[in-house]
Design a protein around this motif. Structure first.
Motif, mmCIF file in Angstrom:
data_model
loop_
_atom_site.group_PDB
_atom_site.id
_atom_site.type_symbol
_atom_site.label_atom_id
_atom_site.label_comp_id
_atom_site.label_asym_id
_atom_site.label_seq_id
_atom_site.Cartn_x
_atom_site.Cartn_y
_atom_site.Cartn_z
ATOM 1 N N PHE A 81 107.796 4.388 74.525
ATOM 2 C CA PHE A 81 106.479 4.211 73.920
ATOM 3 C C PHE A 81 106.489 3.055 72.924
ATOM 4 O O PHE A 81 105.511 2.295 72.826
ATOM 5 N N ALA A 82 107.609 2.892 72.216
ATOM 6 C CA ALA A 82 107.737 1.768 71.278
ATOM 7 C C ALA A 82 107.730 0.440 72.034
ATOM 8 O O ALA A 82 107.119 -0.540 71.574
ATOM 9 N N ASP A 83 108.415 0.412 73.178
ATOM 10 C CA ASP A 83 108.400 -0.810 73.997
ATOM 11 C C ASP A 83 106.976 -1.126 74.461
ATOM 12 O O ASP A 83 106.538 -2.285 74.437
ATOM 13 N N ILE A 134 114.363 17.471 72.125
ATOM 14 C CA ILE A 134 114.544 16.355 71.183
ATOM 15 C C ILE A 134 115.143 15.147 71.881
ATOM 16 O O ILE A 134 114.737 13.999 71.650
ATOM 17 N N GLU A 135 116.113 15.390 72.766
ATOM 18 C CA GLU A 135 116.713 14.292 73.517
ATOM 19 C C GLU A 135 115.649 13.536 74.311
ATOM 20 O O GLU A 135 115.603 12.297 74.303
ATOM 21 N N SER A 181 109.004 19.317 82.280
ATOM 22 C CA SER A 181 108.001 20.306 81.879
ATOM 23 C C SER A 181 107.791 20.363 80.377
ATOM 24 O O SER A 181 106.666 20.284 79.893
ATOM 25 N N HIS A 182 108.869 20.497 79.629
ATOM 26 C CA HIS A 182 108.726 20.697 78.190
ATOM 27 C C HIS A 182 108.224 19.438 77.476
ATOM 28 O O HIS A 182 107.336 19.521 76.615
ATOM 29 N N LEU A 183 108.770 18.275 77.834
ATOM 30 C CA LEU A 183 108.289 17.032 77.219
ATOM 31 C C LEU A 183 106.804 16.806 77.489
ATOM 32 O O LEU A 183 106.053 16.494 76.549
ATOM 33 N N PRO A 184 106.318 16.925 78.732
ATOM 34 C CA PRO A 184 104.881 16.732 78.961
ATOM 35 C C PRO A 184 104.003 17.645 78.108
ATOM 36 O O PRO A 184 102.938 17.238 77.652
ATOM 37 N N HIS A 185 104.436 18.878 77.893
ATOM 38 C CA HIS A 185 103.651 19.765 77.042
ATOM 39 C C HIS A 185 103.652 19.263 75.593
ATOM 40 O O HIS A 185 102.610 19.294 74.924
ATOM 41 N N MET A 186 104.797 18.813 75.118
ATOM 42 C CA MET A 186 104.847 18.279 73.749
ATOM 43 C C MET A 186 103.912 17.076 73.612
ATOM 44 O O MET A 186 103.188 16.930 72.617
ATOM 45 N N LEU A 198 113.944 9.698 73.830
ATOM 46 C CA LEU A 198 113.888 8.738 74.924
ATOM 47 C C LEU A 198 112.448 8.268 75.153
ATOM 48 O O LEU A 198 112.189 7.080 75.330
ATOM 49 N N PHE A 199 111.511 9.206 75.137
ATOM 50 C CA PHE A 199 110.099 8.864 75.296
ATOM 51 C C PHE A 199 109.640 7.926 74.179
ATOM 52 O O PHE A 199 108.890 6.965 74.429
ATOM 53 N N ALA A 200 110.086 8.196 72.969
ATOM 54 C CA ALA A 200 109.689 7.371 71.826
ATOM 55 C C ALA A 200 110.138 5.922 72.003
ATOM 56 O O ALA A 200 109.421 4.986 71.615
#
Length: 286
Positions: free
Chosen positions: A256-258, A246-247, A188-193, A251-253
């Motif tokens: 996304f970098a890949d 942040i964790e 939930s929180h990551l998708p909003h960010m 992980l998403f970053a």
């Protein structure tokens, strides 16, 4: 006999109003008292039949309640609980709908008086709209509600809160508060960010004179719908659950970098595998 004799709802908006509506519709509450700072919203709640009466003072409003539901920003849940705890009737249960649990549960449990109880909860439901007029009785139908008991949680209070959410139509899941914050930080929180960042990124694209957001179609609007959510609420969530967020952002970053590297290299095979893996996992949750 109704499950709840007097329900005090602090924060009569989408979340609190929807719970009040379904409990009334099911005949499981005798009286509902709305509590908040916006008097016009509370007056509208009475007009709509969501609440029976209202009060601007939480300490006064919870008098005689056997269940108190806090549907307010996460930064206010502990201060409100601390303010009302000394005046609650014996047997009263305080629960909440906040999407951050570890610190809130720990703090709130510490201020409850003997014979009164706090049970942390988080209904996984909502829309981007707010206010009592946005509430509706079926909001929780078919959704999950996570309840976060601790070793000190009273079993009867836990059972009553769980029953309340089942009546609302939710599937109740018991989860440790620490695990809750990690899980919700991811789903939930990551998708909003990401949604907030994406809208800002596209809105800030300055290669052309006009904003290209005006050209957005269904896909962009669907994906970024949650960026229309209350900024104050999400500010508080981001601060309160920052470690988990942040964790997940880190992980998403990496993913996304890949993806960026594959796009840059024109790695069609890698892109197809990446997209296929994502599609498989997404399809599995539908």
């Amino acid at each position: 006999m109704p499950l709840i004799r007097r329900l005090a709802v602090i924060g009569v908006g989408l979340i609190g109003g929807s719970l009040a509506r379904i409990l009334r519709e099911k005949g499981e509450v005798e009286e509902i008292v709305g509590i908040g700072r916006g008097e016009s919203n509370l007056q509208r709640g009475v007009e709509l039949g969501v609440i029976d009466r209202y009060c601007l003072d939480p300490v006064e409003g919870v008098a005689g309640a056997d269940m108190v539901f806090l549907a307010t920003p996460v930064s206010t849940i502990f201060p409100l609980t601390a303010s009302i705890a000394p005046v609650l009737d014996p047997g009263c249960i305080v629960t909440d709908g906040g999407s951050v649990k570890e610190e809130i549960v720990r703090q709130c449990e510490s201020v409850m008086q003997s014979g009164t109880f706090f049970v942390g909860g988080h209904p996984i439901a909502g829309t981007e709209h707010s206010g009592v007029e946005a509430s509706f009785a079926t909001l929780y139908q078919g959704k999950r509600c996570i309840i976060t008991p601790t070793p000190s949680t009273d079993p009867s209070a836990l059972e009553k809160v769980g029953r309340m959410w089942e009546i609302a139509g939710s599937s109740v899941v018991l989860m440790d508060p620490v695990k809750h914050d990690r899980v919700v930080g991811a789903i939930s929180h990551l998708p909003h960010m990401v949604a907030y960042a994406l809208v800002n990124a596209v809105g800030g694209y300055d290669r052309f004179e006009e904003s290209i957001l005006s050209y957005s179609a269904g896909g962009f609007r669907d994906f970024t719908r949650i960026a229309s959510s209350d900024p104050v609420m999400w500010r508080d969530i981001a601060v309160a659950n920052r470690e988990s967020i942040i964790e997940m952002m880190d992980l998403f970053a990496r993913y996304f970098a890949d993806l960026r590297e594959m796009v840059e290299k024109g790695d069609g095979q890698g892109l197809q595998e990446f997209f296929a893996r994502s599609k498989h996992q997404r399809d599995a949750i539908l």
